[in-house]
Scaffold this motif. Structure first.
Motif, short mmCIF file in Angstrom:
data_model
loop_
_atom_site.label_atom_id
_atom_site.label_comp_id
_atom_site.label_asym_id
_atom_site.label_seq_id
_atom_site.Cartn_x
_atom_site.Cartn_y
_atom_site.Cartn_z
N GLY A 87 -17.69 34.80 6.26
CA GLY A 87 -17.37 34.56 4.71
C GLY A 87 -16.80 33.37 4.55
O GLY A 87 -16.41 32.34 5.20
N ASN A 88 -16.52 32.90 3.16
CA ASN A 88 -16.24 31.61 2.79
C ASN A 88 -14.79 31.12 3.07
O ASN A 88 -14.41 30.03 3.31
N LYS A 89 -13.74 32.12 3.05
CA LYS A 89 -12.45 31.83 3.43
C LYS A 89 -12.43 31.74 5.05
O LYS A 89 -12.96 32.61 5.63
N VAL A 90 -11.94 30.65 5.39
CA VAL A 90 -12.15 30.05 6.75
C VAL A 90 -10.70 29.54 7.18
O VAL A 90 -10.24 28.78 6.51
N ILE A 91 -10.52 30.04 8.45
CA ILE A 91 -9.18 29.24 9.22
C ILE A 91 -9.75 28.19 10.22
O ILE A 91 -10.55 28.63 11.05
N LEU A 92 -9.37 27.08 10.15
CA LEU A 92 -9.95 25.94 10.91
C LEU A 92 -8.94 26.14 12.14
O LEU A 92 -7.71 26.32 12.02
N SER A 93 -9.46 25.92 13.28
CA SER A 93 -8.83 26.04 14.84
C SER A 93 -7.92 24.58 14.79
O SER A 93 -6.65 24.71 15.13
N VAL A 94 -8.71 23.63 14.42
CA VAL A 94 -7.96 22.06 14.79
C VAL A 94 -8.34 21.53 13.51
O VAL A 94 -9.49 21.35 13.15
N THR A 95 -7.31 20.83 12.86
CA THR A 95 -7.71 19.75 11.62
C THR A 95 -8.09 18.28 12.57
O THR A 95 -7.51 17.90 13.36
N ASN A 96 -9.35 17.89 11.83
CA ASN A 96 -9.56 16.57 12.32
C ASN A 96 -10.55 15.98 11.01
O ASN A 96 -10.76 16.74 10.01
N PRO A 97 -10.78 14.67 11.14
CA PRO A 97 -11.43 13.97 9.97
C PRO A 97 -12.81 14.57 9.66
O PRO A 97 -13.38 14.67 8.64
N ASP A 98 -13.44 14.93 10.88
CA ASP A 98 -14.87 15.41 10.66
C ASP A 98 -15.08 17.00 10.30
O ASP A 98 -15.94 17.24 9.58
N THR A 99 -13.99 17.74 10.46
CA THR A 99 -14.22 19.08 9.88
C THR A 99 -13.05 19.34 8.98
O THR A 99 -11.94 19.28 8.84
N ARG A 100 -13.67 19.84 7.73
CA ARG A 100 -12.65 20.06 6.68
C ARG A 100 -13.03 21.37 5.89
O ARG A 100 -14.19 21.70 6.00
N VAL A 101 -12.24 22.38 5.57
CA VAL A 101 -12.42 23.53 4.99
C VAL A 101 -11.62 23.70 3.63
O VAL A 101 -10.48 23.04 3.63
N ASP A 102 -11.86 24.55 2.79
CA ASP A 102 -11.11 24.66 1.42
C ASP A 102 -9.83 25.33 1.76
O ASP A 102 -9.64 26.15 2.53
N ASP A 103 -8.85 24.86 1.12
CA ASP A 103 -7.46 25.40 1.13
C ASP A 103 -7.64 27.25 0.85
O ASP A 103 -8.37 27.16 -0.16
N ALA A 104 -7.11 27.97 1.44
CA ALA A 104 -7.45 29.42 0.80
C ALA A 104 -5.86 30.00 1.30
O ALA A 104 -5.29 29.86 2.35
N GLU A 105 -5.52 31.22 0.22
CA GLU A 105 -4.64 31.96 0.74
C GLU A 105 -4.94 33.30 0.89
O GLU A 105 -6.08 33.64 0.38
#
Length: 395
Positions: free
Chosen positions: A195-213
């Protein structure tokens, strides 16, 4: 209320029938995992174990909802994978593969089941040895499990995906491990595994996801992978990839006869959820899948690796965000762990001390399960005791 709105409403956790389908899928996948773990022994063929997990899910789901008028789809939501040692994920070999398990192997077992498109997924790490797990193997598993326990307590209404990303990285660092990059935890919906709501494992410049509550009545597959290495997965051999998912928004007129044959079979048998090439006619599949992937008709799930000698652990669970708190419906008990260092970080301890369920007023009794079934108490999670080894498990 329009028909579309009514249908949308009926398909979330506000419907008791939907909750039942999620929990029934979870019960089957938990038992399938238990069965596979019990069969994991030195010299066992990996492909046989993967097939055993998938077969059990197919057999058990086939017995459900047989007498309803409307045809209900059910079965494997994600093929059984057994990824060994520095292999991170998605290893589900073809029937011709001869790979076997060896004493001391660290196994990541990953699988999913669905009933009417309501998906329950689980992944578990198991070491092929007797007695307690010690040293860096214990560290990497404790890191994954403690991160999963923290995530369980932070995936709740009012919190955001960023809160979870930051917390799980802090937990891994406490065990001198890394969270593996590129792993995503997804919201689950009917027939939607990513689904569109995603939790990123590690933040880095190459991988971005939308902020979500997070919101009440949502469902998430929380996916945690830890490593004693750099946490940067690598694709070593594209030929190892055997799991694919139909990209439903893509179309292309395939040139090769083998490709058209395989693509027709995929559309018929696996139109939405991931599948293994093992379920297709192997010779034609080898030829046909390449053209399908090259033209984006299929999304591959590549087999990824850390460096040789690095240890990897994987824990994934499905959680329902119910009105009375978070309900973790998939899990498997861990082996005894003896990490090299105690967990002392006060912030992590505070997260682990958070309750998962809202206390019911009046101390009502637990609901009994269906006849012949144990009441499901796996989700009545108490605050976790982080002072032992940071690796309490839920049965």
């Amino acid at each position: 209320m329009s028909d579309d709105e009514r249908e949308e409403k009926e398909l979330d956790l506000s419907s008791a029938e939907v909750v039942t389908k999620y929990k029934s899928a979870a019960e089957i996948v938990n038992k399938a995992l238990q069965l596979v773990v019990a069969e994991c022994k030195p010299k066992a063929k990996i492909v046989d174990l993967c097939e055993k997990g998938d077969s059990y899910i197919r057999e058990q789901t086939a017995n459900m909802y047989k007498n309803v008028k409307k045809k209900i789809e059910r079965g494997v939501a994600f093929p059984t994978c057994i990824s060994v040692n520095n292999t991170i994920c998605h290893y589900s070999p073809l029937a011709s593969d001869e790979s076997v398990l060896e004493e001391g192997d660290i196994l990541k077992i990953d699988m999913g089941c669905h009933i009417d498109g309501f998906i329950a997924i689980v992944a578990h790490t198991h070491v092929l040895q007797e007695g307690p797990i010690t040293g860096r193997a214990a560290d990497v598993i404790a890191a994954a499990n403690t991160a999963a326990e923290v995530a369980l307590r932070l995936v709740k209404p009012g919190k955001s995906n960023k809160d979870v990303t930051e917390a799980i990285q802090k937990v891994a660092a406490a065990y001198d491990c890394k969270i593996v990059e590129g792993v995503l935890s997804h919201q689950l919906k009917q027939f939607v595994i990513d689904g569109n709501k995603v939790i990123l494992s590690v933040t880095n410049p190459d991988t971005r996801v939308d902020d979500a509550e997070f919101e009440e009545n949502e469902v998430y597959a929380i996916d945690i992978v830890t490593s004693t290495g750099e946490g940067k997965p690598k694709l070593l051999d594209e030929k190892q990839t055997t799991i694919y998912k139909r990209a439903v928004d893509k179309n292309y007129h395939l040139k090769m006869k083998a490709s058209r044959f395989i693509f027709s079979e995929i559309n018929q048998k696996f139109p939405i959820l991931p599948f293994t090439a093992r379920a297709l006619e192997e010779k034609r599949a080898r030829l046909g899948l390449v053209e399908c992937v090259n033209h984006d008709l299929l999304q591959p799930y590549p087999v990824l690796h850390e460096k040789p000698g690095d240890l990897v652990a994987h824990i994934k669970f499905t959680v329902l965000l119910m009105p009375n708190g978070s309900d973790r419906i998939t899990s498997h008990p861990l082996q005894e762990l003896q990490p090299t260092k105690p967990l002392e970080d006060p912030e992590i301890k505070a997260w682990l001390a958070l309750g998962v369920k809202t206390k019911k007023k009046g101390g009502g009794k637990k609901k009994k399960g269906k006849k012949g079934e144990k009441a499901d108490d796996s989700t009545e999670a108490e605050p976790m005791d982080a002072t032992t080894n940071g690796a309490a498990s839920q049965d």
